[in-house]
Design a protein around this motif. Sequence first.
Motif, PDB file in Angstrom:
ATOM      1  N   VAL A  67       0.864  -1.173   0.000  1.00  0.00           N
ATOM      2  CA  VAL A  67       0.000   0.000   0.000  1.00  0.00           C
ATOM      3  C   VAL A  67       0.902   1.224   0.000  1.00  0.00           C
ATOM      4  N   MET A  68       0.676   2.120  -0.953  1.00  0.00           N
ATOM      5  CA  MET A  68       1.539   3.297  -1.069  1.00  0.00           C
ATOM      6  C   MET A  68       0.784   4.572  -0.715  1.00  0.00           C
ATOM      7  N   TYR A  69       1.506   5.483  -0.112  1.00  0.00           N
ATOM      8  CA  TYR A  69       0.934   6.798   0.211  1.00  0.00           C
ATOM      9  C   TYR A  69       2.044   7.827   0.091  1.00  0.00           C
ATOM     10  N   ALA A  70       1.823   8.851  -0.700  1.00  0.00           N
ATOM     11  CA  ALA A  70       2.778   9.950  -0.868  1.00  0.00           C
ATOM     12  C   ALA A  70       4.180   9.445  -1.210  1.00  0.00           C
ATOM     13  N   GLY A  71       4.269   8.460  -2.111  1.00  0.00           N
ATOM     14  CA  GLY A  71       5.564   8.022  -2.621  1.00  0.00           C
ATOM     15  C   GLY A  71       6.221   6.893  -1.851  1.00  0.00           C
ATOM     16  N   ARG A  72       5.641   6.499  -0.731  1.00  0.00           N
ATOM     17  CA  ARG A  72       6.264   5.445   0.068  1.00  0.00           C
ATOM     18  C   ARG A  72       5.306   4.298   0.322  1.00  0.00           C
ATOM     19  N   VAL A  73       5.905   3.118   0.517  1.00  0.00           N
ATOM     20  CA  VAL A  73       5.088   1.992   0.958  1.00  0.00           C
ATOM     21  C   VAL A  73       4.805   2.192   2.440  1.00  0.00           C
ATOM     22  N   ILE A  74       3.530   2.171   2.816  1.00  0.00           N
ATOM     23  CA  ILE A  74       3.195   2.360   4.233  1.00  0.00           C
ATOM     24  C   ILE A  74       2.727   1.046   4.868  1.00  0.00           C
ATOM     25  N   GLU A  75       2.425   0.068   4.017  1.00  0.00           N
ATOM     26  CA  GLU A  75       2.113  -1.247   4.573  1.00  0.00           C
ATOM     27  C   GLU A  75       2.327  -2.301   3.508  1.00  0.00           C
ATOM     28  N   GLN A  76       2.888  -3.440   3.919  1.00  0.00           N
ATOM     29  CA  GLN A  76       3.018  -4.558   2.982  1.00  0.00           C
ATOM     30  C   GLN A  76       2.651  -5.853   3.694  1.00  0.00           C
ATOM     31  N   ALA A  77       1.893  -6.682   2.973  1.00  0.00           N
ATOM     32  CA  ALA A  77       1.395  -7.911   3.603  1.00  0.00           C
ATOM     33  C   ALA A  77       0.821  -8.824   2.539  1.00  0.00           C
ATOM     34  N   ASP A  78       0.551 -10.075   2.917  1.00  0.00           N
ATOM     35  CA  ASP A  78      -0.215 -10.951   2.045  1.00  0.00           C
ATOM     36  C   ASP A  78      -1.617 -10.363   1.901  1.00  0.00           C
ATOM     37  N   ALA A  79      -2.223 -10.563   0.728  1.00  0.00           N
ATOM     38  CA  ALA A  79      -3.481  -9.875   0.441  1.00  0.00           C
ATOM     39  C   ALA A  79      -4.581 -10.204   1.457  1.00  0.00           C
ATOM     40  N   HIS A  80      -4.720 -11.479   1.812  1.00  0.00           N
ATOM     41  CA  HIS A  80      -5.845 -11.803   2.702  1.00  0.00           C
ATOM     42  C   HIS A  80      -5.616 -11.250   4.106  1.00  0.00           C
ATOM     43  N   GLU A  81      -4.356 -11.272   4.571  1.00  0.00           N
ATOM     44  CA  GLU A  81      -4.056 -10.714   5.901  1.00  0.00           C
ATOM     45  C   GLU A  81      -4.271  -9.215   5.925  1.00  0.00           C
TER      46      GLU A  81
END
Lengths: 342, 323
Positions: free
Chosen positions: A227-241
């Motif tokens: 998930v990106m916001y203002a140029g940075r990844v702010i969260e990364q995870a498996d889709a279902h989690e």
Amino acid sequence: MTLLQVDNLRVRYDTPRGPLWAVDQLSFKLESGEMVALVGESGSGKSTTALAILGLVPYSGGTVETGEIWYGGRNLLALDEREFRKLRASEIALVFQDASAALNPFLTIGLQLAEVLEVHRGLSRREALKESARALGDVGIPDPESRLHAYPHELSGGQRQRALIAMSLVAKPKVLIADEPTTALDPAVALAVLDLLKREREERGAGVVLVSHDLELVHATANRVHVMYAGRVIEQADAHELFERPWHPYTAALWRARARIGGERQHRLAAVPGAPAELTALPPGCAFHPRCELATDRCRRERPDLSGLRRAETGVSLSSGRRAACFEKERVAGAHAEAFDA
Amino acid sequence: MSALVELVDLTVAYAERGGERRLKAVDGVSLSLARGSSAALVGESGSGKSTLARALAGLVEPEGGAIRFDGREVASLSQAERFALRRRVQLVFQDPFASLDPRLSVEELLGEPLEIHRVGDARARRARSFALLEAVGLSTQDIGRYPHEFSGGQRQRLAIARALALEPELLILDEPTSALDVSVQAQILNLLASLRERFGLAYLFITHDLSLVHQMCERVAVMYFGRVVEENDVAAFFREPLHPYSKALVALARRAADARTLLVSAEAPSPFDLPPGCSFHPRCPRRAELGSRCVDERPALERLGRERAPSVACHLLDSERAR
């Protein structure tokens, strides 16, 4: 097998209002057969990332300041344009969004497909046309031999979209960049396009980078999500989690805010206040803090980096390498844990 | 509830660009919209939903049939009466970047419709502009700013304020959120819900987004190649869509596992080469059940009961009822 690895990518654009970093500190991996999604709103950097993987940032007026993009043992960002051109379409291909803009109206479908094969695979015209007919058949266009002679306007909208996808796939690229591949399409055609991408992954191990603002689409189709916001990844995870138990308040807020078909109608939607951050006027601290209901003084001063949860007792699995860039993520994750216990 | 707008057998046709063929974008549609209600027209691209909205707003001339407003036929009105009617129906478009003139300030954008319709003097118009800004959640300090100074969501608020300037009774909203960021869409839908309660507006949404329909509307009409194939209460529609095409649309929107089996072909035929009988039959998984009837005969839109009951254009329902 890792197909593509992006390390610490940073892209700058110089604007009349000063420099801005459309992408900053971006790292991710794409495995064979996998679909990784970059989701975000306008200005999040998701499309700039797609441009960088295709080597097109310089053409958009930007500069890759730092970072490496590894593919097949080579850093793509160190290639010259001639070398990159060989890779584009044959190894790393863009799945276009708008068929009426991306096809040449003056050339037959067959010639446009065959050209890719002649240039990238050195096939003769005759072989290339034969292979092109096969590619059209593969994407579900009936009577492909005769369709080779058709001009784009002679196909229906859905068939043009399929022909364009056939063009992206004809040289069997290993990495597919799909930037909003279904937004302009009617739902049945959109589903057919997604099925095609899935087949490329399952049958020959292609990897797909899905760039989208559509959370439902990402939830239904991607393996992993950034998930990106203002140029940075702010969260990364498996889709279902990610969608079941978001850690970042922005992810949680976006997921809650959507109108949905199932269940009772809500009196009002849980809207996120404000507008997506302006890259030319980023607030200090966390870029999301002006819109965040959990923001503290620390969030207004200091920018959080991606990290795992600090406590294990929230009951959230720590094994997947999940990370979020938020000082309050334990509260967000904990809130779900309570909701689940209740 | 008395009808605010009634369409009776409305037909709108276009000539093919550079060709001789004519295309009936709207083909014999009858619908009615109650005062203060919220309805949606849904369908794939080319279904005629936007053309229908444009005819309703007086932007294209119908070829046949009638539009009645408050029971009076629009075609029979004098020019002055038609001009006055324009005030009561306003449009909000998909893209607030394209629909607002960038050279006009907020005050000019909001004052222009009032000026055209000669409502109030300059001072009254300014007061009205302040009230409109407040109603759509913008600051009165924005009055001197220009569209480019606003975010996408704020621009759509501005477009809504402009549409409300003349106190219309009906807003036609053509995909009002699809060009906006996801986090902003909910803000605009909530605003529209509040404005409707506050001003007693009727809404007609033109959209392909069924989640919007579920959230915002009471009635829904499904269009397929210029014709309405189902008209239904929204809750009933999502519980049990009746027309085979509606079933497919709802299953696709829900990402249901059986969505692929509900359409024989993902692609619609060419509008210039429509199949005989029911236009939907080549894509209908149940087309063979009634022998050749679906190929031979075009089903009419029939109401399956009394006033608020759903209407469906499908031989299958017809034959099930007969049994």
